[in-house]
Design a protein around this motif. Structure first.
Motif, PDB file in Angstrom:
ATOM      1  N   THR A  34      -6.230 -11.132  -3.584  1.00 43.40           N
ATOM      2  CA  THR A  34      -7.203 -10.232  -2.948  1.00 43.40           C
ATOM      3  C   THR A  34      -6.770  -9.766  -1.563  1.00 43.40           C
ATOM      4  N   ARG A  35      -5.541 -10.098  -1.154  1.00 44.73           N
ATOM      5  CA  ARG A  35      -5.078  -9.639   0.166  1.00 44.73           C
ATOM      6  C   ARG A  35      -5.063  -8.119   0.227  1.00 44.73           C
ATOM      7  N   PRO A  36      -5.472  -7.530   1.345  1.00 42.21           N
ATOM      8  CA  PRO A  36      -5.376  -6.072   1.484  1.00 42.21           C
ATOM      9  C   PRO A  36      -3.923  -5.625   1.334  1.00 42.21           C
ATOM     10  N   HIS A  37      -3.711  -4.600   0.541  1.00 40.30           N
ATOM     11  CA  HIS A  37      -2.342  -4.147   0.255  1.00 40.30           C
ATOM     12  C   HIS A  37      -1.611  -3.674   1.507  1.00 40.30           C
ATOM     13  N   GLU A  38      -2.345  -3.234   2.521  1.00 38.26           N
ATOM     14  CA  GLU A  38      -1.723  -2.810   3.782  1.00 38.26           C
ATOM     15  C   GLU A  38      -1.092  -3.981   4.535  1.00 38.26           C
ATOM     16  N   ALA A  43       0.831  -1.206   0.000  1.00 41.04           N
ATOM     17  CA  ALA A  43       0.000   0.000   0.000  1.00 41.04           C
ATOM     18  C   ALA A  43       0.866   1.257   0.000  1.00 41.04           C
ATOM     19  N   GLU A  44       1.919   1.271   0.800  1.00 41.59           N
ATOM     20  CA  GLU A  44       2.825   2.427   0.848  1.00 41.59           C
ATOM     21  C   GLU A  44       3.545   2.612  -0.478  1.00 41.59           C
ATOM     22  N   ALA A  45       3.977   1.521  -1.087  1.00 40.87           N
ATOM     23  CA  ALA A  45       4.675   1.608  -2.371  1.00 40.87           C
ATOM     24  C   ALA A  45       3.749   2.159  -3.446  1.00 40.87           C
ATOM     25  N   LEU A  46       2.513   1.693  -3.468  1.00 43.30           N
ATOM     26  CA  LEU A  46       1.573   2.167  -4.475  1.00 43.30           C
ATOM     27  C   LEU A  46       1.214   3.630  -4.258  1.00 43.30           C
ATOM     28  N   ALA A  47       1.089   4.044  -3.009  1.00 47.69           N
ATOM     29  CA  ALA A  47       0.827   5.459  -2.718  1.00 47.69           C
ATOM     30  C   ALA A  47       1.983   6.321  -3.214  1.00 47.69           C
ATOM     31  N   ALA A  48       3.199   5.853  -3.024  1.00 46.72           N
ATOM     32  CA  ALA A  48       4.379   6.618  -3.461  1.00 46.72           C
ATOM     33  C   ALA A  48       4.423   6.759  -4.976  1.00 46.72           C
ATOM     34  N   VAL A  49       4.144   5.679  -5.703  1.00 47.49           N
ATOM     35  CA  VAL A  49       4.212   5.788  -7.163  1.00 47.49           C
ATOM     36  C   VAL A  49       3.036   6.591  -7.713  1.00 47.49           C
ATOM     37  N   ARG A  50       1.886   6.538  -7.060  1.00 44.69           N
ATOM     38  CA  ARG A  50       0.768   7.397  -7.484  1.00 44.69           C
ATOM     39  C   ARG A  50       1.144   8.876  -7.346  1.00 44.69           C
ATOM     40  N   GLU A  51       1.840   9.191  -6.278  1.00 45.79           N
ATOM     41  CA  GLU A  51       2.260  10.583  -6.047  1.00 45.79           C
ATOM     42  C   GLU A  51       3.294  11.019  -7.085  1.00 45.79           C
ATOM     43  N   ARG A  52       4.205  10.124  -7.450  1.00 48.74           N
ATOM     44  CA  ARG A  52       5.249  10.459  -8.429  1.00 48.74           C
ATOM     45  C   ARG A  52       4.702  10.597  -9.843  1.00 48.74           C
ATOM     46  N   HIS A  53       3.636   9.841 -10.141  1.00 54.05           N
ATOM     47  CA  HIS A  53       3.084   9.778 -11.504  1.00 54.05           C
ATOM     48  C   HIS A  53       1.581  10.046 -11.444  1.00 54.05           C
ATOM     49  N   PRO A  54       1.177  11.299 -11.194  1.00 54.25           N
ATOM     50  CA  PRO A  54      -0.234  11.591 -10.950  1.00 54.25           C
ATOM     51  C   PRO A  54      -1.139  11.552 -12.193  1.00 54.25           C
ATOM     52  N   GLY A  55      -0.602  11.440 -13.359  1.00 53.49           N
ATOM     53  CA  GLY A  55      -1.417  11.464 -14.579  1.00 53.49           C
ATOM     54  C   GLY A  55      -2.294  10.227 -14.721  1.00 53.49           C
ATOM     55  N   GLU A  56      -1.940   9.377 -15.648  1.00 56.48           N
ATOM     56  CA  GLU A  56      -2.727   8.189 -15.999  1.00 56.48           C
ATOM     57  C   GLU A  56      -2.474   7.005 -15.061  1.00 56.48           C
ATOM     58  N   LEU A  57      -1.325   6.939 -14.427  1.00 58.63           N
ATOM     59  CA  LEU A  57      -0.966   5.756 -13.648  1.00 58.63           C
ATOM     60  C   LEU A  57      -1.967   5.416 -12.537  1.00 58.63           C
ATOM     61  N   PRO A  58      -2.446   6.358 -11.741  1.00 58.90           N
ATOM     62  CA  PRO A  58      -3.406   5.978 -10.693  1.00 58.90           C
ATOM     63  C   PRO A  58      -4.637   5.251 -11.241  1.00 58.90           C
ATOM     64  N   ARG A  59      -5.129   5.670 -12.392  1.00 58.79           N
ATOM     65  CA  ARG A  59      -6.280   4.996 -13.003  1.00 58.79           C
ATOM     66  C   ARG A  59      -5.920   3.578 -13.440  1.00 58.79           C
ATOM     67  N   VAL A  60      -4.743   3.426 -14.040  1.00 57.81           N
ATOM     68  CA  VAL A  60      -4.295   2.108 -14.495  1.00 57.81           C
ATOM     69  C   VAL A  60      -4.091   1.173 -13.303  1.00 57.81           C
ATOM     70  N   LEU A  61      -3.535   1.687 -12.210  1.00 51.56           N
ATOM     71  CA  LEU A  61      -3.257   0.835 -11.038  1.00 51.56           C
ATOM     72  C   LEU A  61      -4.518   0.208 -10.462  1.00 51.56           C
TER      73      LEU A  61
END
Length: 84
Positions: free
Chosen positions: A61-65, A29-47
């Motif tokens: 289906t495990r919670p990312h946290e 979850a932390e890793a995905l939050a970091a990359v969403r912040e670095r690449h705010p354009g299309e990447l969050p939608r794709v993720l």
């Protein structure tokens, strides 16, 4: 804090604009939050549609946290693939 490599494939690679990058994170979850912040354009939608492998193991289906990352590990970001 563990340092991992995030690798992007197919549409995720196109959205991020890079094939891989380092990331400091304790959980997926932390890793995905970091990359969403670095690449705010299309990447969050794709993720939202992606599946993930952590050190070769499917997250499913495990919670990312709850998915802990290890020093030197790898997070693979896999968008849905067309079959055929």
């Amino acid at each position: 804090m563990p340092k991992v490599t995030v690798r992007y494939w197919a549409a995720a690679k196109a959205a991020a604009g890079i094939a891989e990058e380092p990331c400091d994170a304790v959980t997926l979850a932390e890793a995905l939050a970091a990359v969403r912040e670095r690449h705010p354009g299309e990447l969050p939608r794709v993720l939202r549609r992606c599946s993930f492998l952590v050190d070769g193991d499917p997250v499913g289906t495990r919670p990312h946290e709850t998915v802990r990352l290890a020093e030197g590990g790898t997070v693979e970001v896999l968008p849905p693939f067309a079959g055929g």
